[in-house]
Scaffold this motif. Structure first.
Motif, mmCIF file in Angstrom:
data_model
loop_
_atom_site.group_PDB
_atom_site.id
_atom_site.type_symbol
_atom_site.label_atom_id
_atom_site.label_comp_id
_atom_site.label_asym_id
_atom_site.label_seq_id
_atom_site.Cartn_x
_atom_site.Cartn_y
_atom_site.Cartn_z
ATOM 1 N N TRP B 128 0.836 -1.204 0.000
ATOM 2 C CA TRP B 128 0.000 0.000 0.000
ATOM 3 C C TRP B 128 0.871 1.255 0.000
ATOM 4 O O TRP B 128 0.647 2.192 -0.772
ATOM 5 N N ALA B 129 1.887 1.254 0.856
ATOM 6 C CA ALA B 129 2.685 2.462 1.040
ATOM 7 C C ALA B 129 3.509 2.800 -0.200
ATOM 8 O O ALA B 129 3.817 3.963 -0.441
ATOM 9 N N SER B 130 3.857 1.775 -0.996
ATOM 10 C CA SER B 130 4.688 2.028 -2.173
ATOM 11 C C SER B 130 3.964 2.901 -3.192
ATOM 12 O O SER B 130 4.602 3.567 -4.005
ATOM 13 N N ASN B 131 2.636 2.850 -3.183
ATOM 14 C CA ASN B 131 1.842 3.562 -4.177
ATOM 15 C C ASN B 131 2.257 3.162 -5.592
ATOM 16 O O ASN B 131 2.423 3.989 -6.475
ATOM 17 N N ASN B 132 2.480 1.868 -5.753
ATOM 18 C CA ASN B 132 2.887 1.330 -7.036
ATOM 19 C C ASN B 132 1.883 0.236 -7.380
ATOM 20 O O ASN B 132 1.494 -0.531 -6.503
ATOM 21 N N LEU B 136 0.861 -2.919 -5.035
ATOM 22 C CA LEU B 136 -0.469 -2.989 -4.436
ATOM 23 C C LEU B 136 -1.150 -4.304 -4.796
ATOM 24 O O LEU B 136 -1.736 -4.971 -3.942
#
Lengths: 103, 320
Positions: B128-132, B136
């Motif tokens: 989630w945090a990667s925003n990739n 995700l």
């Protein structure tokens, strides 16, 4: 020793640091990223999450019996059998309904 | 004071042992997989590449720490640490011999299963945090897979609990020393339960044939796509330690733990754990990856009812 370790870690962690806007972009196979990843999309297996809750609570009820199965004897076994039978009936119904299929 | 000192020394010894073992087991896997593919594996650093883990560590420590602009910085930094922490935390209650135990607690099995369930959180957090998009998707897959295979894992781990009448891992091993290993003692219960546990364990630690969260041919590197350097190393470490600890748990629950003739208990436990670990590698290079929906179907249509049946069978075996 702790000090030596800390100094060692600091020495080892001498890192390259060269920022560039291109380096900080999201990886998308070399293309410029199309929008954010934080969008709505179909989670497919959301029913499975409900199922997990159900079975996890079942397990929470089974564990106390599991550790003392010998002492609780036939009475305990019959009680657990009926409890599991009810849960598995629910499972059968869900399978019939196709709740666990790729939607 | 003495008790505290003993506990600290034991924990440090176990942690050091596990981390060292993991480093050279990674070397061994690279050699092993190399041989399976008619390659040599690492050869350059040290004799037969034996110093490779050290070289890797130094390299990874010195890598630049790249954080994507779009990522959620706090969670992005937190996830790899949590991943390594969860994996190591599970080692606390694994009895490596009658005396080498981090913490002897009555609910050892429950603690192991709880920690095992938590390990998916940092994975999803990273996704989630990667925003990739790749990360995700990998995180979503990991979540679905992990909560599904948690159920057969928990239920099959309950079979030895019922047979031994205790949830303390040490007590389960002692019961096996007395009555025979649960793998073969009631063989119609032990063998399927062990098989189920092993399958669920492979799925929980995202190993082939269940490694769809990482699926490098479709998702680049899954949740670790945006991670590099030491953060990636922590994920990698967490994954290996998780597999190693899960192998140790499987050998304690089903293969009699430290029980064995001729050699001290610790040797037997290590031998069994490493044996299972090598079996996991073997699977990795022998099998193909399942598709996401196949994975879920196998679990919910076959493994869960089978596990429930085994559980009730064990109850009937003990009572009747």
């Amino acid at each position: 020793m702790v000090v030596a370790l800390l100094v060692g870690a600091k020495l080892l962690a001498v890192r390259a640091r060269r920022e560039s806007p291109l380096k900080q972009t999201t990886y998308e196979c070399g293309e410029s990223p199309a929008g954010m990843a934080w969008v709505r999309f179909h989670a497919r297996y959301y029913v499975v999450a409900l199922f997990f809750l159900l079975f996890d609570i079942e397990a929470a009820f089974l564990f106390p019996w599991g550790g003392n199965a010998r002492e609780l004897g036939v009475h305990g076994l019959v009680a657990i059998l009926s409890f599991v039978a009810v849960v598995m009936l629910g499972w059968l119904w869900a399978v019939r309904k196709g709740a666990l299929k790729w939607q | 004071m003495n008790v505290v000192l003993t506990a600290v020394v034991t924990c440090v010894a176990i942690l050091t042992g596990i981390l060292t073992a993991t480093a050279w087991l990674i070397w061994f896997e690279r050699k092993f997989s190399g041989r399976m593919q008619s390659r040599l594996g690492p050869t350059m650093v040290g004799p037969s590449g034996l110093a490779q883990p050290v070289a890797d560590l130094v390299k990874l420590l010195q890598k630049e720490d790249v954080v994507p602009e779009a990522a959620d910085r706090a969670l992005f930094d937190l996830a790899p640490k949590l991943a390594a922490l969860c994996a190591l935390g599970a080692a606390a209650v694994v009895p490596f011999s009658a005396t080498v135990v981090g913490a002897k607690i009555d609910l050892g099995v429950l603690f192991l299963l709880a920690i095992g369930a938590v390990t998916v959180m940092p994975v999803f957090m990273a996704g989630w945090a990667s925003n990739n998009k790749f990360a995700l998707l990998g995180g979503m897959r990991a979540l679905a897979q992990s909560i599904s295979y948690e159920v057969p894992l928990v239920l099959s781990a309950m079979v030895p609990v019922i047979l031994a009448g205790s949830m303390d891992v040490s007590k389960i091993v002692e019961a096996q020393t007395r009555d025979g290993w649960y793998l073969i003692d009631p063989v119609w219960l032990g063998l399927p339960a062990f098989g189920l546990f092993l399958l669920a364990m492979l799925a929980e630690s995202n190993r082939i044939p269940f490694d769809i969260p990482e699926a490098e041919s479709e998702l680049v590197a899954g949740v670790t796509t945006e991670y590099g350097g030491m953060k990636f190393a922590l994920f990698y470490l967490g994954e290996y330690v998780h597999t190693l600890v899960a192998s140790a748990v499987a050998s304690a629950l089903f293969l009699g733990g430290w029980d064995g003739p001729f050699a001290p208990g610790l040797h037997w436990m290590v031998a069994k754990t490493v044996g299972l670990f090598v079996f996991v590698y073997w699977m990795r290079w022998s099998l193909l990856r399942f598709r996401s929906d196949q994975l879920m179907r196998i679990c919910w249509y076959w493994l869960v009812p089978l596990a429930v049946a085994l559980l009730l069978g064990a109850g009937a075996w003990v009572v009747l």
